[in-house]
Design a protein around this motif. Structure first.
Motif, PDB file in Angstrom:
ATOM      1  N   LEU A  61       0.881  -1.178   0.000  1.00 11.23           N
ATOM      2  CA  LEU A  61       0.000   0.000   0.000  1.00 11.23           C
ATOM      3  C   LEU A  61       0.911   1.217   0.000  1.00 11.23           C
ATOM      4  CD1 LEU A  61      -2.720   1.487   0.299  1.00 11.23           C
ATOM      5  CD2 LEU A  61      -2.525   1.181   2.766  1.00 11.23           C
ATOM      6  N   VAL A  63       1.056   5.629  -1.117  1.00 10.53           N
ATOM      7  CA  VAL A  63       0.430   6.851  -1.619  1.00 10.53           C
ATOM      8  C   VAL A  63       1.546   7.805  -2.038  1.00 10.53           C
ATOM      9  CG1 VAL A  63      -0.972   8.864  -0.953  1.00 10.53           C
ATOM     10  CG2 VAL A  63      -1.658   6.570  -0.217  1.00 10.53           C
ATOM     11  N   GLN A  68       0.152  12.327   0.574  1.00 10.65           N
ATOM     12  CA  GLN A  68      -0.065  11.568   1.804  1.00 10.65           C
ATOM     13  C   GLN A  68      -0.760  12.427   2.852  1.00 10.65           C
ATOM     14  OE1 GLN A  68       3.747   9.907   2.931  1.00 10.65           O
ATOM     15  NE2 GLN A  68       3.801   8.564   1.142  1.00 10.65           N
ATOM     16  N   GLY A  69      -1.503  11.749   3.726  1.00 11.76           N
ATOM     17  CA  GLY A  69      -2.183  12.446   4.820  1.00 11.76           C
ATOM     18  C   GLY A  69      -3.501  13.074   4.421  1.00 11.76           C
ATOM     19  N   ARG A  70      -4.036  12.698   3.247  1.00 16.20           N
ATOM     20  CA  ARG A  70      -5.317  13.267   2.790  1.00 16.20           C
ATOM     21  C   ARG A  70      -6.428  12.222   2.729  1.00 16.20           C
ATOM     22  NH1 ARG A  70      -3.889  17.159  -2.310  1.00 16.20           N
ATOM     23  NH2 ARG A  70      -1.960  18.059  -1.498  1.00 16.20           N
ATOM     24  N   GLY A  71      -6.201  11.075   3.285  1.00 15.76           N
ATOM     25  CA  GLY A  71      -7.267  10.067   3.323  1.00 15.76           C
ATOM     26  C   GLY A  71      -7.235   9.048   2.194  1.00 15.76           C
ATOM     27  N   GLY A  73      -4.908   6.681   1.430  1.00 23.22           N
ATOM     28  CA  GLY A  73      -4.534   5.353   1.921  1.00 23.22           C
ATOM     29  C   GLY A  73      -5.689   4.693   2.662  1.00 23.22           C
ATOM     30  N   THR A  74      -6.355   5.462   3.500  1.00 23.67           N
ATOM     31  CA  THR A  74      -7.502   4.925   4.248  1.00 23.67           C
ATOM     32  C   THR A  74      -8.609   4.493   3.293  1.00 23.67           C
ATOM     33  OG1 THR A  74      -6.990   6.373   6.110  1.00 23.67           O
ATOM     34  CG2 THR A  74      -9.211   5.463   6.031  1.00 23.67           C
ATOM     35  N   ARG A  97       7.096  -0.215   9.664  1.00 21.30           N
ATOM     36  CA  ARG A  97       7.051   1.168  10.168  1.00 21.30           C
ATOM     37  C   ARG A  97       6.129   1.254  11.367  1.00 21.30           C
ATOM     38  NH1 ARG A  97       7.241   5.358   5.228  1.00 21.30           N
ATOM     39  NH2 ARG A  97       9.012   4.413   4.155  1.00 21.30           N
ATOM     40  N   ASN A 100       2.856   3.103  11.064  1.00 21.53           N
ATOM     41  CA  ASN A 100       1.775   2.477  10.302  1.00 21.53           C
ATOM     42  C   ASN A 100       0.914   1.552  11.161  1.00 21.53           C
ATOM     43  OD1 ASN A 100       2.648   3.803   8.086  1.00 21.53           O
ATOM     44  ND2 ASN A 100       3.576   2.039   7.075  1.00 21.53           N
ATOM     45  N   PHE A 103      -2.087   3.406  12.013  1.00 16.32           N
ATOM     46  CA  PHE A 103      -2.866   3.591  10.786  1.00 16.32           C
ATOM     47  C   PHE A 103      -3.718   2.345  10.508  1.00 16.32           C
ATOM     48  CE2 PHE A 103      -2.857   2.755   6.150  1.00 16.32           C
ATOM     49  CZ  PHE A 103      -3.660   3.808   5.720  1.00 16.32           C
ATOM     50  N   TYR A 104      -3.099   1.160  10.585  1.00 14.82           N
ATOM     51  CA  TYR A 104      -3.836  -0.072  10.291  1.00 14.82           C
ATOM     52  C   TYR A 104      -4.779  -0.445  11.441  1.00 14.82           C
ATOM     53  CZ  TYR A 104      -0.796  -0.811   6.269  1.00 14.82           C
ATOM     54  OH  TYR A 104      -0.150  -0.666   5.063  1.00 14.82           O
ATOM     55  N   ARG A 106      -6.581   1.525  13.087  1.00 19.81           N
ATOM     56  CA  ARG A 106      -7.835   2.272  12.874  1.00 19.81           C
ATOM     57  C   ARG A 106      -8.781   1.553  11.911  1.00 19.81           C
ATOM     58  NH1 ARG A 106      -4.833   7.152  13.447  1.00 19.81           N
ATOM     59  NH2 ARG A 106      -4.457   7.444  11.239  1.00 19.81           N
TER      60      ARG A 106
HETATM   61  C1  COA Z   1       0.991   4.671   5.050  1.00 22.91           C
HETATM   62  C2  COA Z   1       0.268   5.346   3.877  1.00 22.91           C
HETATM   63  C3  COA Z   1      -0.159   4.289   2.858  1.00 22.91           C
HETATM   64  C4  COA Z   1      -0.984   6.018   4.437  1.00 22.91           C
HETATM   65  O1  COA Z   1      -1.690   6.621   3.360  1.00 22.91           O
HETATM   66  P1  COA Z   1      -2.190   8.129   3.500  1.00 22.91           P
HETATM   67  O2  COA Z   1      -3.071   8.455   2.356  1.00 22.91           O
HETATM   68  O3  COA Z   1      -1.003   9.001   3.706  1.00 22.91           O
HETATM   69  O4  COA Z   1      -2.987   8.015   4.879  1.00 22.91           O
HETATM   70  P2  COA Z   1      -4.345   8.697   5.292  1.00 22.91           P
HETATM   71  O5  COA Z   1      -4.344  10.139   4.900  1.00 22.91           O
HETATM   72  O6  COA Z   1      -5.493   7.879   4.849  1.00 22.91           O
HETATM   73  O7  COA Z   1      -4.264   8.548   6.885  1.00 22.91           O
HETATM   74  C5  COA Z   1      -3.304   9.319   7.590  1.00 22.91           C
HETATM   75  C6  COA Z   1      -2.626   8.431   8.612  1.00 22.91           C
HETATM   76  O8  COA Z   1      -1.651   7.592   7.995  1.00 22.91           O
HETATM   77  C7  COA Z   1      -0.562   7.402   8.871  1.00 22.91           C
HETATM   78  N1  COA Z   1       0.685   7.705   8.170  1.00 22.91           N
HETATM   79  C8  COA Z   1       1.738   6.881   8.094  1.00 22.91           C
HETATM   80  N2  COA Z   1       2.700   7.412   7.356  1.00 22.91           N
HETATM   81  C9  COA Z   1       2.242   8.627   6.940  1.00 22.91           C
HETATM   82  C10 COA Z   1       2.808   9.659   6.155  1.00 22.91           C
HETATM   83  N3  COA Z   1       4.047   9.562   5.630  1.00 22.91           N
HETATM   84  N4  COA Z   1       2.063  10.770   5.919  1.00 22.91           N
HETATM   85  C11 COA Z   1       0.841  10.885   6.437  1.00 22.91           C
HETATM   86  N5  COA Z   1       0.253   9.932   7.212  1.00 22.91           N
HETATM   87  C12 COA Z   1       0.952   8.813   7.451  1.00 22.91           C
HETATM   88  C13 COA Z   1      -0.770   8.271  10.061  1.00 22.91           C
HETATM   89  O9  COA Z   1      -1.253   7.389  11.077  1.00 22.91           O
HETATM   90  C14 COA Z   1      -1.870   9.229   9.656  1.00 22.91           C
HETATM   91  O10 COA Z   1      -2.682   9.469  10.765  1.00 22.91           O
HETATM   92  P3  COA Z   1      -2.661  10.917  11.466  1.00 22.91           P
HETATM   93  O11 COA Z   1      -3.204  11.846  10.400  1.00 22.91           O
HETATM   94  O12 COA Z   1      -3.555  10.752  12.646  1.00 22.91           O
HETATM   95  O13 COA Z   1      -1.234  11.191  11.792  1.00 22.91           O
HETATM   96  C15 COA Z   1       1.143   6.417   3.183  1.00 22.91           C
HETATM   97  O14 COA Z   1       1.487   7.411   4.110  1.00 22.91           O
HETATM   98  C16 COA Z   1       2.387   5.871   2.511  1.00 22.91           C
HETATM   99  O15 COA Z   1       2.361   5.551   1.322  1.00 22.91           O
HETATM  100  N6  COA Z   1       3.514   5.782   3.263  1.00 22.91           N
HETATM  101  C17 COA Z   1       4.771   5.318   2.719  1.00 22.91           C
HETATM  102  C18 COA Z   1       4.717   3.856   2.292  1.00 22.91           C
HETATM  103  C19 COA Z   1       4.227   2.941   3.401  1.00 22.91           C
HETATM  104  O16 COA Z   1       4.671   3.017   4.550  1.00 22.91           O
HETATM  105  N7  COA Z   1       3.303   2.025   3.019  1.00 22.91           N
HETATM  106  C20 COA Z   1       2.739   1.027   3.926  1.00 22.91           C
HETATM  107  C21 COA Z   1       3.552  -0.222   3.860  1.00 22.91           C
HETATM  108  S1  COA Z   1       2.980  -1.414   5.042  1.00 22.91           S
END
Ligand code: COA
Length: 146
Positions: A61, A63, A68-71, A73-74, A97, A100, A103-104, A106
Motif C-alpha cells: 500500500l 500513496v 499523503q495524509g489526505r485520506g 490510503g484509508t 514502520r 503504520n 494507521f492499520y 484504525r
Molecule cells: C501509510 C500510507 C499508505 C498512508 O496513506 P495516506 O493516504 O497518507 O494516509 P491517510 O491520509 O489515509 O491517513 C493518515 C494516517 O496515515 C498514517 N501515516 C503513516 N505514514 C504517513 C505519512 N508519511 N504521511 C501521512 N500519514 C501517514 C498516520 O497514522 C496518519 O494518521 P494521522 O493523520 O492521525 O497522523 C502512506 O502514508 C504511505 O504511502 N507511506 C509510505 C509507504 C508505506 O509506509 N506504506 C505502507 C507499507 S505497510
C-alpha cells in the motif's frame, strides 16, 4: 499521476506463484546478487510466520508522497476491506514502520506478533473476518468523511 496503489491477494492467493525466470534474472541483474539474497531471506522469514488460514494478504500500500495524509490510503484500504467483509474473510499484513501500526489499527487490524528480520523490526497484523458479512464497524469509522 497515480495517487496511490494497493496490491493484495485474494484469500487463497498466498503463497504467490514464483515470478517467471526472466523477471528473477532481471531482479538479480538490477539489484545485485547480495541484495537479491537479502530479499530472499526476508521473504523466507515472513513466509514461515504467515498464518495458515485463508486471509486476504496486503502486499503493498503506497500513496504518492505529495498526497499523503489526505485520506487516500484509508480509502484504498477501506475499499479492499469492504470486499473481504462481504466474503466474511479476514486480512493479514506486515509492516516495518511503527507509525503504520496505528494507521492499520484504525481499520480494524491488531498486532499478531513482532519479529526481527535482518535487524529490522516487523509488525505482523491481522484483521478478523466480519462475522455477518456487513462491513466491520472499524472500516466505517476509518472511511474518509469527504
Ligand atoms: C501509510 C500510507 C499508505 C498512508 O496513506 P495516506 O493516504 O497518507 O494516509 P491517510 O491520509 O489515509 O491517513 C493518515 C494516517 O496515515 C498514517 N501515516 C503513516 N505514514 C504517513 C505519512 N508519511 N504521511 C501521512 N500519514 C501517514 C498516520 O497514522 C496518519 O494518521 P494521522 O493523520 O492521525 O497522523 C502512506 O502514508 C504511505 O504511502 N507511506 C509510505 C509507504 C508505506 O509506509 N506504506 C505502507 C507499507 S505497510
Amino acid at each position: 499521476m497515480v495517487a496511490g496503489a494497493l496490491v493484495a491477494t485474494h484469500p487463497y492467493g498466498y503463497p504467490l506463484p514464483a515470478p517467471p525466470l526472466a523477471s528473477r534474472i532481471r531482479c538479480v541483474w538490477g539489484q545485485g546478487w547480495r541484495v537479491a539474497r537479502r530479499w530472499a531471506r526476508v521473504f523466507e522469514a515472513l513466509d514461515a510466520l504467515h498464518p495458515l488460514e485463508p486471509l486476504g494478504y496486503l502486499g503493498t500500500l503506497g500513496v504518492e508522497p505529495s498526497l499523503q495524509g489526505r485520506g487516500i490510503g484509508t480509502a484504498l484500504l477501506a475499499h479492499w476491506l469492504a470486499g473481504l467483509d462481504r466474503e466474511a474473510t479476514g486480512a493479514y499484513l506486515e509492516t516495518d514502520r511503527r507509525e503504520n501500526v496505528a494507521f492499520y489499527t484504525r481499520s480494524g487490524f491488531r498486532v499478531l506478533g513482532e519479529t526481527e528480520v535482518l535487524g529490522a523490526r516487523i509488525w505482523r497484523m491481522r484483521r478478523p473476518a466480519a462475522s455477518d458479512g456487513r462491513p466491520a464497524r472499524s472500516v466505517l469509522e476509518s472511511a474518509p468523511s469527504s
